[in-house]
Design an enzyme around this catalytic site. Structure first.
Site, PDB file in Angstrom:
ATOM      1  N   CYS A 147       1.627   1.223  15.926  1.00 18.82           N
ATOM      2  CA  CYS A 147       1.114   2.416  16.599  1.00 18.82           C
ATOM      3  C   CYS A 147       1.969   2.712  17.838  1.00 18.82           C
ATOM      4  CB  CYS A 147      -0.336   2.118  16.983  1.00 18.82           C
ATOM      5  SG  CYS A 147      -1.111   3.293  18.071  1.00 18.82           S
ATOM      6  N   VAL A 157      -9.415   4.926  -4.447  1.00 20.47           N
ATOM      7  CA  VAL A 157      -8.797   5.309  -3.161  1.00 20.47           C
ATOM      8  C   VAL A 157      -7.602   6.244  -3.389  1.00 20.47           C
ATOM      9  CG1 VAL A 157      -9.536   3.168  -2.041  1.00 20.47           C
ATOM     10  CG2 VAL A 157      -7.302   3.251  -3.151  1.00 20.47           C
ATOM     11  N   ASP A 158      -7.427   6.702  -4.652  1.00 24.67           N
ATOM     12  CA  ASP A 158      -6.189   7.419  -5.018  1.00 24.67           C
ATOM     13  C   ASP A 158      -6.210   8.916  -4.732  1.00 24.67           C
ATOM     14  OD1 ASP A 158      -7.175   6.958  -8.502  1.00 24.67           O
ATOM     15  OD2 ASP A 158      -7.748   8.553  -7.114  1.00 24.67           O
ATOM     16  N   ASN A 202     -17.039   4.343 -20.820  1.00 25.14           N
ATOM     17  CA  ASN A 202     -16.034   3.303 -20.645  1.00 25.14           C
ATOM     18  C   ASN A 202     -15.406   3.015 -22.002  1.00 25.14           C
ATOM     19  OD1 ASN A 202     -14.713   0.784 -20.001  1.00 25.14           O
ATOM     20  ND2 ASN A 202     -16.103   0.597 -18.242  1.00 25.14           N
ATOM     21  N   ALA A 225     -12.325   8.272 -20.590  1.00 24.13           N
ATOM     22  CA  ALA A 225     -12.932   9.267 -19.701  1.00 24.13           C
ATOM     23  C   ALA A 225     -12.248  10.624 -19.835  1.00 24.13           C
ATOM     24  CB  ALA A 225     -12.849   8.776 -18.260  1.00 24.13           C
ATOM     25  N   HIS A 239     -14.693   3.020  -0.956  1.00 25.48           N
ATOM     26  CA  HIS A 239     -13.653   2.044  -0.604  1.00 25.48           C
ATOM     27  C   HIS A 239     -12.493   2.671   0.152  1.00 25.48           C
ATOM     28  CE1 HIS A 239     -15.153  -0.684  -4.144  1.00 25.48           C
ATOM     29  NE2 HIS A 239     -15.994  -0.637  -3.132  1.00 25.48           N
ATOM     30  N   TYR A 299       0.835  -1.214   0.000  1.00 28.07           N
ATOM     31  CA  TYR A 299       0.000   0.000   0.000  1.00 28.07           C
ATOM     32  C   TYR A 299       0.866   1.259   0.000  1.00 28.07           C
ATOM     33  CZ  TYR A 299      -4.391  -2.444   0.088  1.00 28.07           C
ATOM     34  OH  TYR A 299      -5.470  -3.222  -0.287  1.00 28.07           O
TER      35      TYR A 299
END
Ligand code: APR
Length: 252
Positions: free
Chosen positions: A152, A105-106, A218, A236, A121, A69
């Site tokens: 953490c 999520v970008d 699309n 797009a 998401h 990630y």
């Protein structure tokens, strides 16, 4: 002048609509240089989602998942919004009741200026402790680069990205907000999504059932192409600027 891949009806409906909702998927970020999931060369061709995008995989190897990630977040932050993202930020300002519902999520929609947005998401730029929920700091994430799982500092729990993994519930209220917008929408645009992952893929169908005019944008027909009023074949980043410009002209 390129022939327009969308109908005059779509322009007219968007120009007079009080309420519009949009669903986007990875395809809208493809022209920013961010890999989609299911296209040739997509993320799920290179990596196994079951090994990376679920809690069991994370707890089994937190550093591997954190590294993946971190890689995806760095890619997203290095890339820039494209004219497709920018056109949707413009459309938001033309329509009184507008909601952008994204599976992405970008963070590129926000960087393009979209503000009326719900992220189904999550968002890869935010991470938190899996045990106490504290938002992670950059310092807490540093060990990842040197091969150690990030934990953490408050409770030692592992730090995870704020994205929805397979088998997890969507963020509280996101689906409700998206469904209500779909029910109100006079026009619904489904952009750059293969429409195979539910519940997101069902949102355009809710809009259709409540009487919206639904158009898909699309480069190929998605799984819901047979259920929408109009399929606009094109990129797009090319279609949306032309469509929004035509709507703006019609509204003025
Ligand atoms: N313009 C428009 N559409 C495009 C473009 C483009 N330039 N490039 C690709 N596409 C289309 C593809 O044809 C495909 O239909 O974008 C879609 C991308 O589909 P996926 O890779 O399946 O991405 P998405 O639909 O967003 O996936 C949904 O699946 O893995 C999960 O959580 C992940 O949010 C993701 C969800």
């Amino acid at each position: 002048m390129q022939p327009r891949p969308f109908s005059q009806e779509l322009i007219d409906r968007l120009a007079q609509a009080q309420s519009v909702a949009v669903l986007t998927g990875a395809g809208i970020s493809a022209e920013s240089g961010i890999a989609t999931f299911r296209d040739p060369g997509g993320l799920w061709q290179q990596f196994k989602p079951e090994e990376l995008a679920n809690v069991r995989a994370f707890l089994g190897n937190p550093h591997l998942v954190q590294s993946w990630y971190t890689y995806r977040r760095n890619v997203a932050m290095e890339k820039a919004p494209n004219p497709g993202h920018e056109a949707l930020a413009q459309l938001e300002n033309l329509v009184p009741d507008f909601l952008l519902i994204t599976q992405n999520v970008d963070n590129l929609h926000q960087r393009a200026g979209s503000t009326k947005i719900t992220e189904l998401h999550g968002n890869i730029t935010h991470s938190y402790c899996i045990d106490c929920g504290k938002t992670a700091t950059e310092q807490e994430m540093e060990p990842i680069a040197s091969g150690t799982a990030a934990q953490c500092t408050a409770c030692n729990g592992y730090i995870r990205p704020d994205v929805v993994w397979f088998g997890e519930m969507l963020p509280e209220g996101a689906m409700a907000q998206a469904s209500h917008a779909a029910q109100r929408a006079e026009v619904f645009l489904s952009i750059g999504t293969s429409a195979v992952v539910y519940p997101a893929a069902g949102i355009p169908l809710v809009a259709r059932d409540y009487g919206a005019y639904v158009a898909e944008i699309n480069i190929e027909a998605s799984a819901i192409a047979g259920s929408v009023d109009e399929v606009v074949l094109g990129k797009a980043g090319e279609v949306l600027p032309a469509l929004v410009a035509a709507v703006e002209e019609k509204r003025s």
